[in-house]
Write a protein that holds these residues in place. Sequence first.
Motif, PDB file in Angstrom:
ATOM      1  N   GLN A 185       1.052   9.539  -9.521  1.00  0.00           N
ATOM      2  CA  GLN A 185       0.846   8.101  -9.661  1.00  0.00           C
ATOM      3  C   GLN A 185      -0.161   7.601  -8.623  1.00  0.00           C
ATOM      4  O   GLN A 185      -0.190   8.072  -7.501  1.00  0.00           O
ATOM      5  N   PRO A 186      -1.005   6.608  -9.007  1.00  0.00           N
ATOM      6  CA  PRO A 186      -1.896   6.006  -8.011  1.00  0.00           C
ATOM      7  C   PRO A 186      -1.103   5.152  -7.037  1.00  0.00           C
ATOM      8  O   PRO A 186      -0.071   4.594  -7.391  1.00  0.00           O
ATOM      9  N   VAL A 187      -1.562   5.068  -5.823  1.00  0.00           N
ATOM     10  CA  VAL A 187      -0.897   4.276  -4.789  1.00  0.00           C
ATOM     11  C   VAL A 187      -1.680   2.988  -4.593  1.00  0.00           C
ATOM     12  O   VAL A 187      -2.850   3.020  -4.252  1.00  0.00           O
ATOM     13  N   CYS A 188      -1.053   1.853  -4.825  1.00  0.00           N
ATOM     14  CA  CYS A 188      -1.703   0.552  -4.613  1.00  0.00           C
ATOM     15  C   CYS A 188      -1.137  -0.014  -3.316  1.00  0.00           C
ATOM     16  O   CYS A 188      -0.282  -0.901  -3.333  1.00  0.00           O
ATOM     17  N   LEU A 189      -1.593   0.512  -2.200  1.00  0.00           N
ATOM     18  CA  LEU A 189      -1.023   0.196  -0.895  1.00  0.00           C
ATOM     19  C   LEU A 189      -1.096  -1.283  -0.567  1.00  0.00           C
ATOM     20  O   LEU A 189      -0.099  -1.907  -0.208  1.00  0.00           O
ATOM     21  N   GLY A 190      -2.287  -1.878  -0.686  1.00  0.00           N
ATOM     22  CA  GLY A 190      -2.445  -3.290  -0.332  1.00  0.00           C
ATOM     23  C   GLY A 190      -1.563  -4.191  -1.172  1.00  0.00           C
ATOM     24  O   GLY A 190      -0.962  -5.135  -0.671  1.00  0.00           O
ATOM     25  N   GLU A 191      -1.465  -3.910  -2.449  1.00  0.00           N
ATOM     26  CA  GLU A 191      -0.647  -4.723  -3.352  1.00  0.00           C
ATOM     27  C   GLU A 191       0.823  -4.676  -2.954  1.00  0.00           C
ATOM     28  O   GLU A 191       1.520  -5.689  -2.953  1.00  0.00           O
ATOM     29  N   LYS A 192       1.301  -3.491  -2.577  1.00  0.00           N
ATOM     30  CA  LYS A 192       2.709  -3.348  -2.162  1.00  0.00           C
ATOM     31  C   LYS A 192       2.999  -4.170  -0.909  1.00  0.00           C
ATOM     32  O   LYS A 192       4.010  -4.860  -0.819  1.00  0.00           O
ATOM     33  N   TYR A 193       2.100  -4.089   0.070  1.00  0.00           N
ATOM     34  CA  TYR A 193       2.314  -4.847   1.306  1.00  0.00           C
ATOM     35  C   TYR A 193       2.170  -6.341   1.068  1.00  0.00           C
ATOM     36  O   TYR A 193       2.888  -7.141   1.654  1.00  0.00           O
ATOM     37  N   GLU A 194       1.223  -6.712   0.212  1.00  0.00           N
ATOM     38  CA  GLU A 194       1.024  -8.125  -0.089  1.00  0.00           C
ATOM     39  C   GLU A 194       2.273  -8.717  -0.737  1.00  0.00           C
ATOM     40  O   GLU A 194       2.710  -9.814  -0.385  1.00  0.00           O
ATOM     41  N   LYS A 195       2.880  -7.991  -1.660  1.00  0.00           N
ATOM     42  CA  LYS A 195       4.105  -8.472  -2.313  1.00  0.00           C
ATOM     43  C   LYS A 195       5.251  -8.588  -1.306  1.00  0.00           C
ATOM     44  O   LYS A 195       6.015  -9.550  -1.322  1.00  0.00           O
ATOM     45  N   THR A 196       5.373  -7.597  -0.438  1.00  0.00           N
ATOM     46  CA  THR A 196       6.439  -7.605   0.565  1.00  0.00           C
ATOM     47  C   THR A 196       6.292  -8.798   1.509  1.00  0.00           C
ATOM     48  O   THR A 196       7.251  -9.521   1.768  1.00  0.00           O
ATOM     49  N   THR A 197       5.083  -9.011   2.010  1.00  0.00           N
ATOM     50  CA  THR A 197       4.887 -10.111   2.955  1.00  0.00           C
ATOM     51  C   THR A 197       4.928 -11.467   2.255  1.00  0.00           C
ATOM     52  O   THR A 197       5.364 -12.449   2.842  1.00  0.00           O
TER      53      THR A 197
END
Length: 196
Positions: free
Chosen positions: A88-100
Amino acid sequence: MFVDETGLSVGRKNHWIRVCCAGGITLKRLHQKRGKEAIEPIHIIPSYGAIIVHDCRESYLSYDHCSLRSWIVQCVFVTSVNIVGGSQPVCLGEKYEKTTAKARHEVSQSDGKCLDSIVYKELQKHYRNLWVRSEKEMPGILPKAAGSRDKTGKSDVHNLLERLRKYESTVLLFARNPQLAFTNNRSERNCMAKSK
């Protein structure tokens, strides 16, 4: 205090406008350099003893006598970056953006404009799980490109993940300190005001 810097061409040479904002006061100084050699002559950051909101440049992080709170602006940049790793591709920024974003909403809805200890621990746990999962899913560090100034050959996303791990407490400080803004947007806006 909010700090930032932005480039400006002076006589066809790149210079930097450094901005420091606190309360109703904004200080702007022009310098040929961007890093610590531009910070020291102004002498505000070295002598400031409270929280500084900045964009996590190494020159700001070198002042460990201050309580530095650094929001990682690269999250915006890597939101659209997919890192292929595993299946699976990792969408790192999107994950952190949703968390914050969820944490910012909870902070804004709370009476004290900060999270209580139990909710903060949940945020911290989720934050740590994100970078552990992201680290496992990311590909290895590529060899350094010829002529690159980067000593390790790390990608922007590798560097972002490293900063998110290393500066966890400062990234999440907005959830514990009701006086603290989430971003350094104020200094960025004041930097941009130079061109108007």
